[in-house]
Each structure stands twice: as structure tokens, then as C-alpha cells.
Design a protein around this motif. Structure first.
Motif, PDB file in Angstrom:
ATOM      1  N   ALA A 242       5.007  20.404  -6.589  1.00 12.79           N
ATOM      2  CA  ALA A 242       4.828  21.146  -5.335  1.00 12.79           C
ATOM      3  C   ALA A 242       4.660  20.173  -4.172  1.00 12.79           C
ATOM      4  O   ALA A 242       5.199  20.385  -3.083  1.00 12.79           O
ATOM      5  N   TYR A 243       3.927  19.100  -4.403  1.00  8.81           N
ATOM      6  CA  TYR A 243       3.738  18.075  -3.366  1.00  8.81           C
ATOM      7  C   TYR A 243       5.074  17.412  -3.018  1.00  8.81           C
ATOM      8  O   TYR A 243       5.402  17.222  -1.839  1.00  8.81           O
ATOM      9  N   ALA A 244       5.859  17.078  -4.027  1.00  3.91           N
ATOM     10  CA  ALA A 244       7.167  16.446  -3.794  1.00  3.91           C
ATOM     11  C   ALA A 244       8.083  17.363  -2.992  1.00  3.91           C
ATOM     12  O   ALA A 244       8.778  16.922  -2.078  1.00  3.91           O
ATOM     13  N   ARG A 245       8.081  18.658  -3.309  1.00  7.61           N
ATOM     14  CA  ARG A 245       8.894  19.620  -2.546  1.00  7.61           C
ATOM     15  C   ARG A 245       8.391  19.717  -1.113  1.00  7.61           C
ATOM     16  O   ARG A 245       9.168  19.706  -0.165  1.00  7.61           O
ATOM     17  N   GLN A 246       7.082  19.803  -0.961  1.00  6.17           N
ATOM     18  CA  GLN A 246       6.449  19.921   0.362  1.00  6.17           C
ATOM     19  C   GLN A 246       6.797  18.718   1.251  1.00  6.17           C
ATOM     20  O   GLN A 246       7.022  18.855   2.442  1.00  6.17           O
ATOM     21  N   GLU A 247       6.860  17.545   0.664  1.00  5.76           N
ATOM     22  CA  GLU A 247       7.117  16.315   1.412  1.00  5.76           C
ATOM     23  C   GLU A 247       8.599  15.945   1.413  1.00  5.76           C
ATOM     24  O   GLU A 247       8.943  14.843   1.859  1.00  5.76           O
ATOM     25  N   ASN A 248       9.447  16.853   0.935  1.00  7.62           N
ATOM     26  CA  ASN A 248      10.899  16.597   0.849  1.00  7.62           C
ATOM     27  C   ASN A 248      11.213  15.322   0.078  1.00  7.62           C
ATOM     28  O   ASN A 248      12.077  14.550   0.460  1.00  7.62           O
ATOM     29  N   LEU A 249      10.534  15.128  -1.030  1.00  4.20           N
ATOM     30  CA  LEU A 249      10.750  13.956  -1.869  1.00  4.20           C
ATOM     31  C   LEU A 249      11.720  14.229  -3.013  1.00  4.20           C
ATOM     32  O   LEU A 249      12.073  13.333  -3.755  1.00  4.20           O
TER      33      LEU A 249
ATOM     34  N   GLY B 122      -8.203   9.640  -1.826  1.00  9.96           N
ATOM     35  CA  GLY B 122      -6.924   9.089  -1.388  1.00  9.96           C
ATOM     36  C   GLY B 122      -5.826  10.131  -1.466  1.00  9.96           C
ATOM     37  O   GLY B 122      -6.025  11.301  -1.142  1.00  9.96           O
ATOM     38  N   ASP B 123      -4.642   9.725  -1.920  1.00 14.35           N
ATOM     39  CA  ASP B 123      -3.488  10.629  -1.988  1.00 14.35           C
ATOM     40  C   ASP B 123      -3.647  11.733  -3.024  1.00 14.35           C
ATOM     41  O   ASP B 123      -2.922  12.725  -2.985  1.00 14.35           O
ATOM     42  N   VAL B 124      -4.590  11.569  -3.927  1.00 12.52           N
ATOM     43  CA  VAL B 124      -4.830  12.582  -4.957  1.00 12.52           C
ATOM     44  C   VAL B 124      -5.135  13.932  -4.308  1.00 12.52           C
ATOM     45  O   VAL B 124      -4.656  14.974  -4.760  1.00 12.52           O
ATOM     46  N   LEU B 125      -5.898  13.938  -3.246  1.00 10.83           N
ATOM     47  CA  LEU B 125      -6.264  15.192  -2.575  1.00 10.83           C
ATOM     48  C   LEU B 125      -5.022  15.938  -2.105  1.00 10.83           C
ATOM     49  O   LEU B 125      -4.923  17.156  -2.291  1.00 10.83           O
ATOM     50  N   ASN B 126      -4.066  15.234  -1.507  1.00  9.29           N
ATOM     51  CA  ASN B 126      -2.840  15.885  -1.027  1.00  9.29           C
ATOM     52  C   ASN B 126      -2.065  16.533  -2.161  1.00  9.29           C
ATOM     53  O   ASN B 126      -1.505  17.614  -2.005  1.00  9.29           O
ATOM     54  N   ILE B 127      -2.034  15.878  -3.315  1.00 10.10           N
ATOM     55  CA  ILE B 127      -1.305  16.419  -4.471  1.00 10.10           C
ATOM     56  C   ILE B 127      -2.007  17.663  -5.008  1.00 10.10           C
ATOM     57  O   ILE B 127      -1.374  18.691  -5.261  1.00 10.10           O
TER      58      ILE B 127
ATOM     59  N   TYR C  82     -12.907   8.967 -15.979  1.00 14.46           N
ATOM     60  CA  TYR C  82     -12.056   9.917 -16.692  1.00 14.46           C
ATOM     61  C   TYR C  82     -11.166   9.181 -17.683  1.00 14.46           C
ATOM     62  O   TYR C  82     -10.782   8.031 -17.441  1.00 14.46           O
ATOM     63  N   ALA C  83     -10.785   9.885 -18.716  1.00 14.10           N
ATOM     64  CA  ALA C  83      -9.696   9.406 -19.553  1.00 14.10           C
ATOM     65  C   ALA C  83      -8.438   9.513 -18.690  1.00 14.10           C
ATOM     66  O   ALA C  83      -8.248  10.495 -17.973  1.00 14.10           O
ATOM     67  N   ARG C  84      -7.603   8.491 -18.742  1.00 17.29           N
ATOM     68  CA  ARG C  84      -6.445   8.416 -17.851  1.00 17.29           C
ATOM     69  C   ARG C  84      -5.551   9.649 -17.941  1.00 17.29           C
ATOM     70  O   ARG C  84      -5.136  10.206 -16.930  1.00 17.29           O
ATOM     71  N   ILE C  85      -5.213  10.098 -19.145  1.00 12.30           N
ATOM     72  CA  ILE C  85      -4.274  11.210 -19.290  1.00 12.30           C
ATOM     73  C   ILE C  85      -4.883  12.509 -18.758  1.00 12.30           C
ATOM     74  O   ILE C  85      -4.191  13.311 -18.150  1.00 12.30           O
ATOM     75  N   PHE C  86      -6.181  12.728 -18.952  1.00 13.10           N
ATOM     76  CA  PHE C  86      -6.814  13.928 -18.407  1.00 13.10           C
ATOM     77  C   PHE C  86      -6.744  13.900 -16.886  1.00 13.10           C
ATOM     78  O   PHE C  86      -6.402  14.899 -16.241  1.00 13.10           O
ATOM     79  N   TYR C  87      -7.080  12.757 -16.303  1.00  8.33           N
ATOM     80  CA  TYR C  87      -7.054  12.617 -14.845  1.00  8.33           C
ATOM     81  C   TYR C  87      -5.655  12.919 -14.311  1.00  8.33           C
ATOM     82  O   TYR C  87      -5.496  13.675 -13.358  1.00  8.33           O
ATOM     83  N   ARG C  88      -4.646  12.339 -14.953  1.00  7.96           N
ATOM     84  CA  ARG C  88      -3.266  12.578 -14.518  1.00  7.96           C
ATOM     85  C   ARG C  88      -2.878  14.045 -14.677  1.00  7.96           C
ATOM     86  O   ARG C  88      -2.227  14.609 -13.799  1.00  7.96           O
ATOM     87  N   ASN C  89      -3.253  14.671 -15.779  1.00  4.57           N
ATOM     88  CA  ASN C  89      -2.950  16.090 -15.965  1.00  4.57           C
ATOM     89  C   ASN C  89      -3.641  16.944 -14.909  1.00  4.57           C
ATOM     90  O   ASN C  89      -3.078  17.910 -14.407  1.00  4.57           O
ATOM     91  N   CYS C  90      -4.856  16.584 -14.574  1.00  4.03           N
ATOM     92  CA  CYS C  90      -5.643  17.306 -13.566  1.00  4.03           C
ATOM     93  C   CYS C  90      -4.929  17.261 -12.212  1.00  4.03           C
ATOM     94  O   CYS C  90      -4.775  18.277 -11.547  1.00  4.03           O
ATOM     95  N   VAL C  91      -4.494  16.074 -11.831  1.00  2.84           N
ATOM     96  CA  VAL C  91      -3.833  15.869 -10.544  1.00  2.84           C
ATOM     97  C   VAL C  91      -2.403  16.408 -10.569  1.00  2.84           C
ATOM     98  O   VAL C  91      -2.011  17.169  -9.677  1.00  2.84           O
ATOM     99  N   ASP C  92      -1.634  16.031 -11.593  1.00  5.15           N
ATOM    100  CA  ASP C  92      -0.229  16.426 -11.650  1.00  5.15           C
ATOM    101  C   ASP C  92      -0.060  17.944 -11.631  1.00  5.15           C
ATOM    102  O   ASP C  92       0.895  18.455 -11.056  1.00  5.15           O
ATOM    103  N   GLY C  93      -0.985  18.668 -12.250  1.00  8.53           N
ATOM    104  CA  GLY C  93      -0.911  20.125 -12.261  1.00  8.53           C
ATOM    105  C   GLY C  93      -1.618  20.765 -11.089  1.00  8.53           C
ATOM    106  O   GLY C  93      -1.526  21.980 -10.881  1.00  8.53           O
ATOM    107  N   GLY C  94      -2.346  19.976 -10.305  1.00  7.17           N
ATOM    108  CA  GLY C  94      -3.080  20.521  -9.157  1.00  7.17           C
ATOM    109  C   GLY C  94      -4.173  21.476  -9.571  1.00  7.17           C
ATOM    110  O   GLY C  94      -4.456  22.450  -8.882  1.00  7.17           O
ATOM    111  N   PHE C  95      -4.810  21.202 -10.710  1.00 10.70           N
ATOM    112  CA  PHE C  95      -5.754  22.157 -11.280  1.00 10.70           C
ATOM    113  C   PHE C  95      -7.147  22.109 -10.667  1.00 10.70           C
ATOM    114  O   PHE C  95      -7.653  23.116 -10.184  1.00 10.70           O
TER     115      PHE C  95
END
Length: 186
Positions: free
Chosen positions: A177-184, A164-169, A107-120
Motif C-alpha cells: 500500500a505504501y509503494a502504491r501510495q508513493e508511486n513506487l 523513522g520510515d516504518v511509521l509511513n509504511i 523484536y525477532a527480525r521476521i516478526f518485526y518485518r511482518n508487523c511493518v510489511d503488513g501494516g498491522f
């Protein structure tokens, strides 16, 4: 998230850029109006050249005319998927169209990050050149727990790189949403 993702494959080649995923002229729709949000799904992958769409068959639209969702829920692609501009609308449009997972060589790095960060959409990587063997319309089954992709149509099994941790996010619905869920978040 289910531990199984199953659906029809949509096969693409290499270097599919964000303008092919959602062309710039379709970035005008409101993200808060449900009727306009559907248009992101309607035009997902509409910028892919006909010779590339649905490889190797070519000229197969991801979303049929007069529809807002695709019949294909698993995208198979070559290397460098999502290259081009930093466009958060790209993974969003794929999600709106009904895509559940993308399996690409890289993947292009920014697409991958957008995919994960948005939980899409779940972004799997593979060491195999699946775009050369999987056909658009093949019925696929991804076992998330075991990181495998089974082509039910062809009777083949393929190993996927662990998420890895990507699945949880992605399961949580994105990084915030992940940060809120994990009280981060403080």
C-alpha cells in the motif's frame, strides 16, 4: 494515523514467541471470511503461559472469554518479542484483537518485518525495561510525533526509539500500500 495512541497496557515478559501469540491450532481460520477472521483476535496471545500473562500479576487473559477483542490496546514486552517461526498471522491476530502498538525492548527480525510489511501494529522499541514497571491495566499514552510513552496511571514518562520510515509504511497499511501510495510500483 493519529499522533496519539492511548489505551490500557498488557504486560508480557521476554521471548514471547509466535506460537504464544497465535497457537498453531488456530491457523486454520479463513482470512477472507469476516466471521472466521474474528477468531484470530479471540485467540491472540492465548498461548502465553498463565505465569507470564499480564506480568507481574500473572494469569490475566489478553482477550476475555466470549469476546473477540481485547480491552488492552498497547502491549509492553521484554526483549525478543515475536521469536519463533515466520508467522504472518501473529501480528495480524494482534491487530484483529485491537492492539494498536507494541513497545518491546527488541523484536525477532521476521516478526518485526511482518508487523511493518503488513501494516498491522506499530512496533516501538525502547531502551527501558518497561515490563518491570508498567502494570497490566495501566492507562498509557504514546505520542507518535515525539516518540514518548506516558504512563497516565503512574505519572511517568518514557522515551521510545524513533520509528523513522516504518511509521509511513504502517500508516499506509503495509509495504505494498505504501509503494502504491508513493508511486513506487511500475
Amino acid at each position: 494515523m493519529d499522533t496519539i495512541i492511548q489505551g490500557k497496557a498488557y504486560v508480557l515478559g521476554r521471548n514471547i514467541d509466535t506460537d504464544q501469540i497465535i497457537p498453531a491450532e488456530h491457523l486454520v481460520y479463513s482470512l477472507s471470511n469476516p466471521e472466521e477472521v474474528k477468531l484470530y483476535g479471540k485467540y491472540a496471545l492465548s498461548g502465553v503461559p498463565p505465569a507470564e500473562a499480564g506480568l507481574p500479576e500473572g494469569n490475566i487473559p489478553f482477550v476475555q472469554d466470549n469476546k473477540f477483542e481485547s480491552d488492552y490496546s498497547i502491549i509492553i514486552a521484554g526483549p525478543n518479542f515475536g521469536c519463533g517461526s515466520s508467522r504472518e498471522h501473529a501480528p495480524f491476530s494482534l491487530q484483529v484483537a485491537g492492539a494498536k502498538a507494541i513497545v518491546a525492548e527488541s523484536y525477532a527480525r521476521i516478526f518485526y518485518r511482518n508487523c511493518v510489511d503488513g501494516g498491522f501494529v506499530v512496533p516501538y522499541e525502547t531502551q527501558e525495561e518497561l515490563a518491570a514497571t508498567v502494570r497490566t491495566g495501566d492507562e498509557l499514552r504514546i505520542d507518535v510525533a515525539n516518540n514518548t510513552l506516558e504512563n497516565l496511571t503512574q505519572g511517568t514518562m518514557h522515551k521510545l526509539n524513533p520509528l523513522g520510515d516504518v511509521l509511513n509504511i504502517v500508516e499506509a497499511g503495509g509495504i505494498f500500500a505504501y509503494a502504491r501510495q508513493e508511486n513506487l510500483m511500475g
